[in-house]
Design a protein around this motif. Structure first.
Motif, PDB file in Angstrom:
ATOM      1  N   LYS A   1       0.160 -10.498  -9.959  1.00 34.04           N
ATOM      2  CA  LYS A   1      -0.558  -9.548 -10.822  1.00 34.04           C
ATOM      3  C   LYS A   1       0.237  -9.223 -12.090  1.00 34.04           C
ATOM      4  CE  LYS A   1      -2.394  -4.835 -11.036  1.00 34.04           C
ATOM      5  NZ  LYS A   1      -2.619  -3.567 -10.311  1.00 34.04           N
TER       6      LYS A   1
ATOM      7  N   LYS B   1      -8.225 -14.225 -12.108  1.00 31.43           N
ATOM      8  CA  LYS B   1      -8.457 -13.849 -10.713  1.00 31.43           C
ATOM      9  C   LYS B   1      -7.237 -14.257  -9.902  1.00 31.43           C
ATOM     10  CE  LYS B   1     -13.525 -13.960 -10.226  1.00 31.43           C
ATOM     11  NZ  LYS B   1     -13.674 -12.658  -9.530  1.00 31.43           N
TER      12      LYS B   1
ATOM     13  N   ILE C   1      -4.866  -3.441  -1.525  1.00 31.25           N
ATOM     14  CA  ILE C   1      -5.713  -4.192  -2.457  1.00 31.25           C
ATOM     15  C   ILE C   1      -6.578  -3.237  -3.289  1.00 31.25           C
ATOM     16  CG2 ILE C   1      -7.590  -5.879  -2.646  1.00 31.25           C
ATOM     17  CD1 ILE C   1      -4.828  -7.049  -1.910  1.00 31.25           C
TER      18      ILE C   1
ATOM     19  N   GLU D   1      -4.301  -1.672  -5.975  1.00 33.13           N
ATOM     20  CA  GLU D   1      -3.823  -2.576  -7.021  1.00 33.13           C
ATOM     21  C   GLU D   1      -4.949  -3.254  -7.797  1.00 33.13           C
ATOM     22  OE1 GLU D   1      -0.791  -2.898  -8.051  1.00 33.13           O
ATOM     23  OE2 GLU D   1       0.081  -1.604  -6.511  1.00 33.13           O
ATOM     24  N   PHE D   2      -6.117  -3.383  -7.163  1.00 32.85           N
ATOM     25  CA  PHE D   2      -7.235  -4.072  -7.830  1.00 32.85           C
ATOM     26  C   PHE D   2      -8.498  -3.216  -7.723  1.00 32.85           C
ATOM     27  CE2 PHE D   2      -4.277  -7.270  -6.270  1.00 32.85           C
ATOM     28  CZ  PHE D   2      -4.061  -8.065  -7.397  1.00 32.85           C
TER      29      PHE D   2
ATOM     30  N   GLY E   1     -11.132  -8.641  -8.991  1.00 32.66           N
ATOM     31  CA  GLY E   1     -10.218  -9.666  -9.511  1.00 32.66           C
ATOM     32  C   GLY E   1      -9.286 -10.224  -8.462  1.00 32.66           C
ATOM     33  N   PHE E   2      -9.520  -9.866  -7.181  1.00 34.51           N
ATOM     34  CA  PHE E   2      -8.683 -10.389  -6.096  1.00 34.51           C
ATOM     35  C   PHE E   2      -9.565 -10.965  -4.997  1.00 34.51           C
ATOM     36  CE2 PHE E   2      -6.753  -9.998  -1.915  1.00 34.51           C
ATOM     37  CZ  PHE E   2      -5.535 -10.623  -2.106  1.00 34.51           C
TER      38      PHE E   2
END
Length: 563
Positions: free
Chosen positions: A96, A114, A135, A138-139, A143-144
């Motif tokens: 990231k 991505k 997750i 952080e996102f 995008g993950f």
């Protein structure tokens, strides 16, 4: 059942050299453009970006894709693999926050990205809440993605196995038979050959469909990777080496047949198959070289009388493989003088330490002698190296004469090792040695070395036994080059027979000529020039007269009245 086979294979992969290797094949089959792979950055920090690619998302938009791969002990996401240093959490954060730009690709740096965590395992339930919370934090805007074993099984099945390797019932059956029988004694490439043909026949090059080409050649690469994996597990790399020869040779014949040797996409994908082929050779040779370097290292100690045959055959087969690989690797741009010198020394030491080389049993062993002499002479060598190689040829010549005196056998003409085996104690009626191309090759080498005593002794034995000396020449045709890579050349070769040797070596050097014009093959103009050597070595097709010119080659003047 098909999905079970795919899943079992994927679950068995380790991150290094296995999952890393096959995953880009899947992406290319799915239409992604690969920007970087683990091979590009071995030994360097990858910052959570094992594979970088460009491709469309489910929304149809183009993205930069950063794939982080975890396998082997780290394939399952649990509390240990999540928190450990350089584990799941650290890798995703690195992907990231560590920037990756590539100005050589237009608009690449402006594309949205991505991040995909790829692992051939599962997310353990006890760790699910921790992972999902991480997750979301952080996102928060997406995008993950996480590609786990179930999704990988589905994707590999859809894009490579079901469409290619399992494209019909015959292919599926052949695939299973190949793996089941892989480690069986006397394994043959028959099923692999048929599977290769099916894959190539399904690829329609007329449409210029890049996706179809990618799937076809990636499927062959995947087939070879699977055979390699199973061979490693069985601790027997011989089937992988044999299969790699067939896949490379038959695919190159197909490329030539379709005039695609200049197609960038075809060559790019074929290069990956060749890379795996050479990696298999490295693994195969590295297992045997330490043994072969020892005294009689290629001999099976406590072996039965069969070692009288098996030891020489093993020596020559191994030397063919070793010389082929060294010829390729010593000509790579990054090879320094030390590597080349070490390769030459390995060859000579193995030759000196294994007496099996001094007992040629097959007429086709002439190919090995030519490859050997050619390799030593074309590499930087010393006067001592020449003495070593000539001492070998002296012992070999004497043993050829002794074997004829004691066993009434010259090397078997048709390369029939079964007839050699039947003749351990008494010469088989079907053993053929009334004609010989091997002896003519040996005479040429002796003449080149100006070894008059050896010439005299061998000539006397040839005259006494009335053996028919021969030299083979390829019959030039439009499809000769293609056939060279498809099978052993037989009907495509003409043979000069009943060659008479003059009494003195001086007369021989003056009178003996091989009248032949070199054939301009397309392969020699490509970076795959070495595949011609592989074809001769693998199919045991006699080397053409111009492969090793010891001073006896005389070009044909096409405007001559005699022609």
């Amino acid at each position: 059942m098909k999905h079970r086979i795919v899943r079992d294979y994927l679950e068995s992969l380790k991150e290094d050299k296995e999952l890393d290797y096959i995953f880009p094949m899947l992406l290319e089959a799915m239409g992604f453009r690969i920007v970087a792979t683990p091979r590009n950055s071995k030994g360097q920090s990858q910052y959570g970006k094992d594979v970088i690619a460009i491709g469309k998302g489910e929304d149809g938009l183009l993205y930069r894709w950063y794939f982080e791969l975890k396998g082997n002990a780290a394939k399952d996401i649990n509390d240990t693999t999540f928190y450990i240093k350089d584990g799941v959490r650290d890798s995703i954060l690195a992907a990231k926050y560590a920037k990756y730009d590539d100005s050589s690709i237009p608009s690449f740096n402006k594309l949205p990205h991505k991040i995909v965590f790829v692992h051939n395992g599962i997310l353990v339930e006890n760790t699910r809440n921790t992972f999902e919370g991480f997750i979301k934090q952080e996102f928060p805007n997406g995008g993950f993605e996480r590609w786990h074993i179930e999704l990988l099984t589905e994707l590999f099945s859809k894009y490579l196995f079901d469409e290619c390797l399992f494209c019909d019932d015959e292919s599926y059956t052949l695939f299973k038979k190949t793996l089941v029988l892989l480690d069986a004694p006397g394994w043959k490439t028959t099923d692999v050959d048929r599977l290769i043909d099916i894959q190539l026949n399904h690829c329609n090059l007329d449409k210029k469909n890049h996706r179809e080409i990618a799937k076809c050649l990636s499927s062959l690469n995947l087939l070879l990777a699977i055979i390699y994996k199973y061979s490693q597990d069985a601790k027997n790399l011989l089937p992988a080496k044999m299969a790699s020869d067939r896949i490379v040779l038959k695919t190159w014949a197909w490329i030539l047949k379709n005039n695609k040797e200049k197609s960038k996409i075809v060559i790019d994908f074929f290069s990956k198959v060749v890379d795996l082929h050479l990696n298999i050779y490295i693994s195969y040779l590295q297992k045997i070289i330490p043994l072969a370097l020892g005294y009689k290292g290629l001999y099976m100690y406590r072996g039965s009388d069969s070692e009288r045959v098996c030891y020489p055959l093993r020596c020559y087969a191994f030397m063919n493989d070793l010389l082929y690989y060294y010829m390729v690797s010593c000509n790579l741009k990054n090879r320094n003088k030390q590597y080349v010198n070490d390769a030459k020394n390995v060859v000579l030491k193995i030759l000196q330490n294994n007496s099996g080389f001094e007992v040629p049993l097959l007429d086709s062993h002439a190919i090995t002698l030519q490859l050997l002499l050619s390799f030593v002479l074309r590499m930087p060598h010393t006067e001592k190296d020449e003495e070593t190689i000539m001492e070998f040829f002296k012992r070999l010549t004497l043993n050829v004469i002794i074997r004829k005196n004691e066993k009434d056998m010259f090397p078997e003409l048709h390369g029939n090792s079964k007839q050699v085996a039947k003749s351990i104690y008494k010469k088989s009626p079907e053993y053929s040695d009334s004609s010989s191309l091997f002896l003519m090759t040996l005479i040429e080498i002796i003449a080149w070395a100006d070894a008059e005593p050896l010439y005299t002794m061998l000539r006397e034995k040839i005259e006494e036994t009335k053996v028919n000396l021969q030299v083979s020449y390829p019959i030039e045709s439009e499809d000769l080059e293609i056939k060279l890579f498809e099978h052993q050349l037989y009907d495509e070769m003409a043979v000069q027979t009943n060659i008479k040797l003059p009494e003195s070596l001086e007369e021989f050097n003056k009178s003996y000529k091989k009248r032949y014009n070199s054939i301009d093959f397309r392969t020699t103009k490509t970076k795959f020039w070495f595949l011609a050597i592989l074809a001769h070595k693998h199919y045991q097709t006699d080397l053409f007269p111009d492969y090793m010119n010891l001073g006896f080659l005389e070009p044909i003047k096409l405007n001559s009245q005699n022609d």
